[in-house]
Motif scaffolding. Structure first.
Motif, PDB file in Angstrom:
ATOM      1  N   LEU A  47       8.484  -7.930  72.628  1.00 44.44           N
ATOM      2  CA  LEU A  47       8.285  -8.403  71.392  1.00 44.44           C
ATOM      3  C   LEU A  47       8.839  -9.249  70.588  1.00 44.44           C
ATOM      4  N   PHE A  49       2.861  -9.758  63.516  1.00 43.66           N
ATOM      5  CA  PHE A  49       4.195  -8.638  62.905  1.00 43.66           C
ATOM      6  C   PHE A  49       4.901  -9.328  62.509  1.00 43.66           C
ATOM      7  N   HIS A  50       5.209 -10.207  63.006  1.00 37.59           N
ATOM      8  CA  HIS A  50       7.193 -10.261  62.918  1.00 37.59           C
ATOM      9  C   HIS A  50       7.151 -10.491  60.787  1.00 37.59           C
ATOM     10  N   SER A 109       5.348  -9.754  58.657  1.00 36.17           N
ATOM     11  CA  SER A 109       4.622  -8.809  58.106  1.00 36.17           C
ATOM     12  C   SER A 109       6.539  -8.295  57.666  1.00 36.17           C
ATOM     13  N   TRP A 110       6.841  -7.601  59.039  1.00 32.35           N
ATOM     14  CA  TRP A 110       7.736  -6.683  58.663  1.00 32.35           C
ATOM     15  C   TRP A 110       9.295  -7.545  57.865  1.00 32.35           C
ATOM     16  N   LEU A 111       9.239  -8.673  57.973  1.00 38.48           N
ATOM     17  CA  LEU A 111      10.167  -9.196  57.748  1.00 38.48           C
ATOM     18  C   LEU A 111      10.052  -9.895  55.638  1.00 38.48           C
ATOM     19  N   PHE A 134       8.093  -6.717  54.433  1.00 38.08           N
ATOM     20  CA  PHE A 134       8.015  -6.356  53.697  1.00 38.08           C
ATOM     21  C   PHE A 134       9.723  -5.626  53.739  1.00 38.08           C
ATOM     22  N   PHE A 135      10.297  -6.457  54.516  1.00 36.43           N
ATOM     23  CA  PHE A 135      12.168  -5.712  54.029  1.00 36.43           C
ATOM     24  C   PHE A 135      12.775  -6.710  53.117  1.00 36.43           C
TER      25      PHE A 135
END
Length: 74
Positions: free
Chosen positions: A37, A48-49, A51-53, A55-56
């Motif tokens: 990861l 992936f990283h 996108s979640w960052l 979104f956060f």
């Protein structure tokens, strides 16, 4: 060649690659047995990283404004 072993007539085992960077399970069609990861070297993990960052950050900014609405006079 049509995908069969000439000597026995049985289908030859098809593999996408000769070797893999991750550990794979040959009993499950070379599926990965681990996920790295924290590896940013591949574009899939970077996406992936990020996108979640993203979104956060959006979630935090969207809900951070509610307590400040009394101070922000429109």
């Amino acid at each position: 060649m049509s995908g069969t072993d000439v000597a026995s007539g049985a289908p030859a085992e098809w593999k996408a690659y000769d070797s893999y960077v991750l550990n794979v399970d040959p009993e499950q069609d070379d599926r990965a047995t681990e996920i790295k990861l924290c590896n940013f070297s591949r574009p899939h993990m970077r996406a992936f990283h990020f996108s979640w960052l993203g979104f956060f950050i959006a979630f935090f900014i969207w809900f951070a404004i509610a307590p400040l609405l009394s101070e922000i006079k429109i």
